[in-house]
Design an enzyme around this catalytic site. Sequence first.
Site, PDB file in Angstrom:
ATOM      1  CD  GLU A  49       8.030 -11.600  -4.880  1.00 30.06           C
ATOM      2  OE1 GLU A  49       7.524 -11.966  -3.812  1.00 30.06           O
ATOM      3  OE2 GLU A  49       7.413 -11.559  -5.945  1.00 30.06           O
ATOM      4  NE  ARG A  82      11.006 -13.204   0.470  1.00 26.78           N
ATOM      5  CZ  ARG A  82      10.309 -13.154   1.576  1.00 26.78           C
ATOM      6  NH1 ARG A  82      10.220 -14.204   2.349  1.00 26.78           N
ATOM      7  NH2 ARG A  82       9.706 -12.050   1.931  1.00 26.78           N
ATOM      8  CB  ALA A 103      19.072  -6.539   1.485  1.00 23.31           C
ATOM      9  CD  GLU A 104      18.030  -3.394   4.552  1.00 23.55           C
ATOM     10  OE1 GLU A 104      17.159  -3.344   3.659  1.00 23.55           O
ATOM     11  OE2 GLU A 104      19.217  -3.082   4.344  1.00 23.55           O
ATOM     12  N   GLY A 133       5.168  -1.538   2.816  1.00 27.04           N
ATOM     13  CA  GLY A 133       5.604  -2.597   1.916  1.00 27.04           C
ATOM     14  C   GLY A 133       6.145  -3.744   2.743  1.00 27.04           C
ATOM     15  CB  SER A 134       9.133  -4.015   4.953  1.00 26.97           C
ATOM     16  OG  SER A 134       9.986  -3.436   4.001  1.00 26.97           O
ATOM     17  CD  GLU A 149      -2.899  -1.167   2.337  1.00 28.77           C
ATOM     18  OE1 GLU A 149      -2.863  -0.241   3.184  1.00 28.77           O
ATOM     19  OE2 GLU A 149      -3.736  -2.080   2.361  1.00 28.77           O
TER      20      GLU A 149
HETATM   21  C1  FAD Z   1       8.910  -2.047  -9.490  1.00 34.76           C
HETATM   22  C2  FAD Z   1       8.234  -2.587  -8.287  1.00 34.76           C
HETATM   23  C3  FAD Z   1       7.278  -3.588  -8.421  1.00 34.76           C
HETATM   24  C4  FAD Z   1       6.574  -4.064  -7.298  1.00 34.76           C
HETATM   25  N1  FAD Z   1       5.595  -5.011  -7.468  1.00 34.76           N
HETATM   26  C5  FAD Z   1       4.815  -5.357  -6.404  1.00 34.76           C
HETATM   27  C6  FAD Z   1       3.689  -6.233  -6.566  1.00 34.76           C
HETATM   28  O1  FAD Z   1       3.441  -6.749  -7.664  1.00 34.76           O
HETATM   29  N2  FAD Z   1       2.877  -6.460  -5.497  1.00 34.76           N
HETATM   30  C7  FAD Z   1       3.123  -5.927  -4.269  1.00 34.76           C
HETATM   31  O2  FAD Z   1       2.353  -6.187  -3.345  1.00 34.76           O
HETATM   32  N3  FAD Z   1       4.209  -5.126  -4.063  1.00 34.76           N
HETATM   33  C8  FAD Z   1       5.049  -4.828  -5.099  1.00 34.76           C
HETATM   34  N4  FAD Z   1       6.137  -3.985  -4.920  1.00 34.76           N
HETATM   35  C9  FAD Z   1       6.351  -3.390  -3.602  1.00 34.76           C
HETATM   36  C10 FAD Z   1       7.566  -3.991  -2.892  1.00 34.76           C
HETATM   37  O3  FAD Z   1       7.264  -5.289  -2.460  1.00 34.76           O
HETATM   38  C11 FAD Z   1       7.911  -3.037  -1.737  1.00 34.76           C
HETATM   39  O4  FAD Z   1       8.389  -1.827  -2.317  1.00 34.76           O
HETATM   40  C12 FAD Z   1       8.945  -3.635  -0.831  1.00 34.76           C
HETATM   41  O5  FAD Z   1       8.394  -4.698  -0.095  1.00 34.76           O
HETATM   42  C13 FAD Z   1       9.521  -2.587   0.152  1.00 34.76           C
HETATM   43  O6  FAD Z   1       8.492  -1.898   0.792  1.00 34.76           O
HETATM   44  P1  FAD Z   1       8.501  -0.301   0.876  1.00 34.76           P
HETATM   45  O7  FAD Z   1       8.775   0.197  -0.499  1.00 34.76           O
HETATM   46  O8  FAD Z   1       7.246   0.128   1.529  1.00 34.76           O
HETATM   47  O9  FAD Z   1       9.718   0.041   1.774  1.00 34.76           O
HETATM   48  P2  FAD Z   1       9.690   0.129   3.382  1.00 34.76           P
HETATM   49  O10 FAD Z   1       9.044  -1.074   3.950  1.00 34.76           O
HETATM   50  O11 FAD Z   1       9.143   1.444   3.754  1.00 34.76           O
HETATM   51  O12 FAD Z   1      11.236   0.082   3.699  1.00 34.76           O
HETATM   52  C14 FAD Z   1      12.096   1.229   3.578  1.00 34.76           C
HETATM   53  C15 FAD Z   1      13.494   0.839   4.035  1.00 34.76           C
HETATM   54  O13 FAD Z   1      13.481   0.430   5.407  1.00 34.76           O
HETATM   55  C16 FAD Z   1      14.003  -0.886   5.545  1.00 34.76           C
HETATM   56  N5  FAD Z   1      13.287  -1.583   6.610  1.00 34.76           N
HETATM   57  C17 FAD Z   1      11.935  -1.751   6.732  1.00 34.76           C
HETATM   58  N6  FAD Z   1      11.643  -2.452   7.837  1.00 34.76           N
HETATM   59  C18 FAD Z   1      12.829  -2.743   8.441  1.00 34.76           C
HETATM   60  C19 FAD Z   1      13.193  -3.455   9.640  1.00 34.76           C
HETATM   61  N7  FAD Z   1      12.286  -4.046  10.424  1.00 34.76           N
HETATM   62  N8  FAD Z   1      14.516  -3.540   9.951  1.00 34.76           N
HETATM   63  C20 FAD Z   1      15.456  -2.971   9.149  1.00 34.76           C
HETATM   64  N9  FAD Z   1      15.172  -2.291   8.008  1.00 34.76           N
HETATM   65  C21 FAD Z   1      13.872  -2.176   7.664  1.00 34.76           C
HETATM   66  C22 FAD Z   1      13.799  -1.547   4.175  1.00 34.76           C
HETATM   67  O14 FAD Z   1      14.671  -2.635   3.985  1.00 34.76           O
HETATM   68  C23 FAD Z   1      14.065  -0.372   3.257  1.00 34.76           C
HETATM   69  O15 FAD Z   1      15.452  -0.219   3.108  1.00 34.76           O
HETATM   70  C24 FAD Z   1       6.879  -3.552  -6.023  1.00 34.76           C
HETATM   71  C25 FAD Z   1       7.875  -2.564  -5.884  1.00 34.76           C
HETATM   72  C26 FAD Z   1       8.552  -2.090  -7.000  1.00 34.76           C
HETATM   73  C27 FAD Z   1       9.578  -1.008  -6.821  1.00 34.76           C
END
Ligand code: FAD
Length: 404
Positions: free
Chosen positions: A382, A262, A385-386, A136-137, A132
């Site tokens: 998917e 993955r 790295a974290e 993401g994570s 959303e």
């Molecule tokens: C081109 C593209 C295609 C995608 N396709 C899909 C799809 O088909 N379906 C879908 O559902 N999603 C999709 N995604 C979303 C993708 O899965 C998320 O972008 C990803 O999971 C990371 O979430 P975020 O962007 O909200 O980053 P965040 O979760 O906000 O993370 C930001 C940073 O904080 C770090 N972080 C977060 N939590 C922790 C923690 N607990 N400890 C340490 N570090 C942490 C992360 O590693 C990252 O470096 C896609 C993304 C892209 C860019």
Amino acid sequence: MAHRLAQTDGLTDIQQEILATVRSFVDKEILPVATELEHRDEYPTEIVAGLKELGIFGLMIPEEYGGLGESLLTYALTVEEIARGWMSVSGIINTHFIVAYMIQQHGTQEQKDYFLPKMATGDVRGAFSMSEPGLGSDVSAIRTKAVREGDSYVINGQKMWLTNGGSANLVAVLCRTEEGQPEDAPAHRSMTTFLIEKEPGFGPNPKVSGLTVPGKIEKMGYKGVDTTELILEDVRIPADRVLGGGSGRGFYQMMDGVEVGRVNVAARGCGVARRAFELGISYAQQRHTFGKQIAQHQAIQFRLAEMATKVEAAHQLMVTAARKKDSGERNDLEAGMAKYLASEYCKEVVEDAFRIHGGYGFSKEYEIERLYREAPMLLIGEGTAEIQKMIIGRRLLEEYRVSG
Ligand SMILES: Cc1cc2nc3c(=O)[nH]c(=O)nc-3n(C[C@H](O)[C@H](O)[C@H](O)COP(=O)(O)OP(=O)(O)OC[C@H]3O[C@@H](n4cnc5c(N)ncnc54)[C@H](O)[C@@H]3O)c2cc1C
């Protein structure tokens, strides 16, 4: 170009045949057009038609539903070959594959009978929607909410980053549902996957009232495949389109899907890295500086040696993760390691090939420019790295627990 690297021992004749067919399709139909289509951000309609004909959309769907009934390993090796040609094409089949896998594993009999044959032919193509705008994570923070009303659910919320969000006609959407749960129930028990059929395309959906795919997100790379938002305003979905029939199981279903996803992201990393290596070793034998091929400078040879070692290591770890799942064992540790290693190595190998190209690597005329913009996506999709390291670390502590 010779295929010394990234070999896989013990493949059956059928697996070898499938891979040879895919490799030839990649060389003839994908590689010659990939960079041009990617620069134009154009959907590869003809390539998708060709993949349909080869049966790739049904590769892992059981034969009784019209698929080829192949293993995760065959699928992953196919993805590796396709990503070597163009990563965006592997993105088109990957979300489809995850949704088909989730229906196969968790769907009701009616859902399997209805969706899988059409998914095997590629007539129904799947997108997968967890993320959303605000998360993401941290999947447990999902806010899109579905509320039961009679025989239907009414869904409101906003989703982000749907690969194939425009081109797919089926979306598996993870929503919060709180029915039948105590107030203090953990978030992951209050989630449900909905199978939403829609018309392909952008704007308000003609088939589903209240559902809108606003348009394509402009991306740095990984173009050609559409990535979109999804807006749900009082979208009414019949209760028989809850994956598996009952609410509250969505988190586990999606995590199962992501786990096989993955392995496939790892496979993509392997494919892109292999292509970057091929480009690098080829260019290094064509360019001359200081009176000799740059490949004859030891610094360049060392770079090639490092690249090849990474290509080989990532491939073998990816194969181990796929085989583990195929044997029926839990593979979260290996899948996490494979995804982490393959995506990091891919980024490094691509950068090495870029450097070998000197200034030409910066020119859009050279394929490495495209790979350089594609590789970073694998560091995110998917699970970052974290997130992989969190999974690996947690699992290691389970395996190596010290008693007392
Ligand atoms: C081109 C593209 C295609 C995608 N396709 C899909 C799809 O088909 N379906 C879908 O559902 N999603 C999709 N995604 C979303 C993708 O899965 C998320 O972008 C990803 O999971 C990371 O979430 P975020 O962007 O909200 O980053 P965040 O979760 O906000 O993370 C930001 C940073 O904080 C770090 N972080 C977060 N939590 C922790 C923690 N607990 N400890 C340490 N570090 C942490 C992360 O590693 C990252 O470096 C896609 C993304 C892209 C860019």
